[in-house]
Design a protein around this motif. Structure first.
Motif, mmCIF file in Angstrom:
data_model
loop_
_atom_site.group_PDB
_atom_site.id
_atom_site.type_symbol
_atom_site.label_atom_id
_atom_site.label_comp_id
_atom_site.label_asym_id
_atom_site.label_seq_id
_atom_site.Cartn_x
_atom_site.Cartn_y
_atom_site.Cartn_z
ATOM 1 N N SER A 82 0.845 -1.189 0.000
ATOM 2 C CA SER A 82 0.000 0.000 0.000
ATOM 3 C C SER A 82 0.883 1.243 0.000
ATOM 4 O O SER A 82 0.479 2.285 -0.514
ATOM 5 C CB SER A 82 -0.903 0.016 1.238
ATOM 6 N N TRP A 83 2.065 1.115 0.564
ATOM 7 C CA TRP A 83 3.029 2.226 0.518
ATOM 8 C C TRP A 83 3.898 2.140 -0.728
ATOM 9 O O TRP A 83 3.949 3.072 -1.515
ATOM 10 C CB TRP A 83 3.917 2.256 1.763
ATOM 11 N N TRP A 84 4.587 1.032 -0.907
ATOM 12 C CA TRP A 84 5.569 0.930 -2.005
ATOM 13 C C TRP A 84 4.937 1.236 -3.364
ATOM 14 O O TRP A 84 5.472 2.009 -4.153
ATOM 15 C CB TRP A 84 6.186 -0.461 -2.061
ATOM 16 N N VAL A 85 3.810 0.620 -3.650
ATOM 17 C CA VAL A 85 3.176 0.765 -4.963
ATOM 18 C C VAL A 85 2.450 2.102 -5.084
ATOM 19 O O VAL A 85 2.601 2.803 -6.088
ATOM 20 C CB VAL A 85 2.233 -0.421 -5.254
ATOM 21 N N LEU A 86 1.678 2.467 -4.070
ATOM 22 C CA LEU A 86 0.925 3.719 -4.156
ATOM 23 C C LEU A 86 1.859 4.926 -4.203
ATOM 24 O O LEU A 86 1.627 5.854 -4.976
ATOM 25 C CB LEU A 86 -0.062 3.849 -2.996
ATOM 26 N N ALA A 87 2.918 4.923 -3.420
ATOM 27 C CA ALA A 87 3.865 6.043 -3.464
ATOM 28 C C ALA A 87 4.523 6.150 -4.840
ATOM 29 O O ALA A 87 4.742 7.261 -5.345
ATOM 30 C CB ALA A 87 4.931 5.881 -2.369
ATOM 31 N N SER A 88 4.799 5.020 -5.459
ATOM 32 C CA SER A 88 5.382 5.039 -6.813
ATOM 33 C C SER A 88 4.377 5.585 -7.819
ATOM 34 O O SER A 88 4.725 6.397 -8.691
ATOM 35 C CB SER A 88 5.828 3.630 -7.219
ATOM 36 N N LEU A 89 3.128 5.131 -7.721
ATOM 37 C CA LEU A 89 2.085 5.660 -8.601
ATOM 38 C C LEU A 89 1.920 7.168 -8.414
ATOM 39 O O LEU A 89 1.734 7.905 -9.391
ATOM 40 C CB LEU A 89 0.753 4.948 -8.347
ATOM 41 N N CYS A 90 1.997 7.623 -7.177
ATOM 42 C CA CYS A 90 1.906 9.063 -6.905
ATOM 43 C C CYS A 90 3.052 9.817 -7.567
ATOM 44 O O CYS A 90 2.835 10.855 -8.197
ATOM 45 C CB CYS A 90 1.921 9.322 -5.397
ATOM 46 N N ALA A 91 4.261 9.302 -7.441
ATOM 47 C CA ALA A 91 5.422 9.963 -8.053
ATOM 48 C C ALA A 91 5.272 10.068 -9.562
ATOM 49 O O ALA A 91 5.726 11.043 -10.178
ATOM 50 C CB ALA A 91 6.701 9.214 -7.691
#
Length: 174
Positions: free
Chosen positions: A109-118
């Motif tokens: 939920s952090w690793w993937v979502l933060a990457s999508l946000c970037a």
């Protein structure tokens, strides 16, 4: 090549660059060489592995995207191709996995979502389903979050679960 034990990993690149950026000391390393190494770890699916030729993994994607963003080289990544790979990590239960054919895990939920946000592609997943998944992993009696519903809560998954909820509830730019 690598550290004194021969270990090479894009996580080390991210950690070193992030620390040096915080200390305003990026001039202490050859940033171009660090970027070159990370780009050699990119795969056909747009994602990144630990080392050149290694399987794409959600945690490694975060490290590489983060490192490239810090040094102003995120434009080297095709956001649509990588965003598609990341969005495909969402499973019917709403949770995210780190690789194809793996179970959902709250840490992504952090690793993937933060990457999508970037990448500006966080709208490619169902954020409400992700939030429901994260909250279903919460231990309502003693607190904390587990990797998936019904498992034992731990500090690692609690940290990343809270990070995921923060990204869902807040802006991707903060």
């Amino acid at each position: 090549f690598g550290d004194k034990w021969g270990e090479v990993d894009t996580r080390f690149s991210y950690c070193a660059v992030h620390c040096l950026a915080l200390l305003h000391r990026l001039t202490a390393i050859d940033v171009a060489k660090a970027v070159e190494f990370v780009m050699k770890c990119q795969n056909f699916d747009g994602g990144f592995g630990c080392t050149p030729g290694a399987e794409t993994h959600g945690g490694q994607v975060f490290c590489c995207v983060g490192m490239l963003a810090i040094v102003g080289e995120l434009h080297r990544v095709n956001a649509d191709i990588l965003g598609w790979w990341l969005a495909e990590r969402q499973l019917p239960c709403g949770g995210l996995n780190g690789r194809p054919q793996k179970k959902e895990d709250v840490c992504y939920s952090w690793w993937v979502l933060a990457s999508l946000c970037a990448l500006g592609r966080d709208h490619w997943i169902d954020r409400e389903k992700l939030k429901s998944f994260i909250l279903s992993c919460q231990d309502t009696e003693s607190g904390g979050f587990s990797d998936r519903p019904g498992d034992m809560a731990d500090v690692f998954h609690t940290f990343f679960g809270i990070g995921g909820v923060f990204r869902i509830r807040g802006s991707c730019t903060t």
